[in-house]
Design an enzyme around this catalytic site. Structure first.
Site: not given
Ligand code: NAP
Length: 311
Positions: A230, A259, A277
């Site tokens: 994000r 954005e 994005h």
């Molecule tokens: P996920 O499986 O929930 O993974 C999120 C990871 O972030 C977890 O390993 C968590 O580990 C870590 N995390 C949470 N809070 C944190 C913090 N304060 N500092 C460091 N690490 C932290 O989610 P996902 O499915 O991989 O998706 C991740 C993100 O990608 C989404 O939330 C979304 O914003 C973004 N995304 C972007 C796009 C795009 O189009 N560019 C598309 C989809 C998703 P811990 O709990 O151990 O901290």
């Protein structure tokens, strides 16, 4: 009578068509007189469909007293006021897993584009500059270290792709995990050891400006920042300064703080690769996300367990 649903985002027909089979759909996003719409249907709305990053304010949700479920078309849900929903007993669902590979591919694409300067090389050919000389050498990936901030579903899929390119992987998150990659307790420590710092954690207040001037200084003049998470996670002003002063080598960005507005300094820089994005932006994945988004709403109104509830 079908339950009433409100669209807070410009979602595609392949979402609204199946949704209409389950719900009476009202398009808040495209309606000009939003107050009139809320006055007319607000009290009947039982489901909301929205993007995860756009904000659903408490004030708006207060106008929907019968709301039972918010189904997010996306995996991130930083725009959903979770505490408010908990208080009111509103269910929240998202669309995890189905988009993981596409987003990881875009992260890997940005690593390749920045290291080999592919966008600059392409512009070089189109501008006829090849006729005047060869393109400057770029940087290899093999043996380099990538630090992943947020080793979740997408972070792990990025790790697999980086490993296939011969890169070493380390990670930072709030808690260490049972994985083979080394864990770094601080994001600054991870940046110090990384050639590529790849941001894949959720957005929201908990991670706002996690990547700041100090982290970018630790990444160093041979380091590159990749952000597919994000825009809010990166202090964009600090990033602009780091690029201008050479504190870091480059950046590959799919997401931005405001954005689709992007700072002129980034638009004018050959050190950055900018994408609009598009992490999950494929026909296949967006359709799978739409199906899951609707399936959660359908399950709720059929009194069946939600497929992918946000805990
Ligand atoms: P996920 O499986 O929930 O993974 C999120 C990871 O972030 C977890 O390993 C968590 O580990 C870590 N995390 C949470 N809070 C944190 C913090 N304060 N500092 C460091 N690490 C932290 O989610 P996902 O499915 O991989 O998706 C991740 C993100 O990608 C989404 O939330 C979304 O914003 C973004 N995304 C972007 C796009 C795009 O189009 N560019 C598309 C989809 C998703 P811990 O709990 O151990 O901290």
């Amino acid at each position: 009578m079908k339950p009433a649903a409100l669209l807070l985002a410009p979602v595609p027909d392949f979402l609204t068509d199946p949704l209409s089979e389950v719900c009476q759909v009202h398009d808040y996003y495209h309606t000009e007189d939003k107050q009139e719409l809320l006055n007319a249907v607000g009290p009947q709305i039982r489901a909301v469909i929205m993007y995860g990053a756009s904000m659903a304010s408490d004030k708006l949700l207060d106008r929907l007293p019968a709301l039972e479920i918010i189904s997010v078309y996306g995996v991130g849900y930083d725009g959903v006021p979770l505490d408010y929903c908990r208080r009111r007993g509103i269910h929240v669902t998202n669309t995890p897993d189905v988009l993981t590979d596409d987003v990881a591919d875009i992260a890997m694409g940005l690593v390749l584009m920045t290291s080999r300067r592919l966008a600059v090389a392409e512009r070089f050919v189109r501008a006829g500059q090849w006729l005047e000389g060869t393109f400057p050498l770029a940087h290899a990936l093999r043996g380099k270290t990538a630090g992943i901030v947020g080793l979740g579903r997408i972070g792990k899929a990025i790790g697999e792709r980086l490993s296939a390119h011969g890169m070493k992987v380390a990670y930072h998150g709030r808690t260490p995990q049972a994985v083979d990659y080394p864990y770094c307790e601080s994001v600054t420590g991870l940046a110090e050891m990384a050639d590529f710092l790849i941001v894949a954690c959720p957005g929201g207040p908990g991670t706002r400006h996690l990547i700041n001037a100090e982290v970018l200084a630790a990444l160093g003049p041979e380091g590159t920042l990749i952000n597919i998470a994000r825009g809010s996670v990166v202090d964009e002003q600090a990033l602009v300064e780091a690029l201008e002063t050479g504190a870091i080598r480059g950046a590959g960005l799919d997401v931005f703080e405001k954005e689709p507005e992007i700072p002129a300094a980034l638009l004018g820089s050959d050190r950055v690769v900018l994408l609009p994005h598009v992490g999950s932006g494929t026909h296949e994945t967006r359709r799978a996300m739409a199906m899951l988004c609707v399936a959660n709403v359908a399950a709720h109104f059929a009194n069946e367990p939600l497929l992918t509830p946000v805990s």
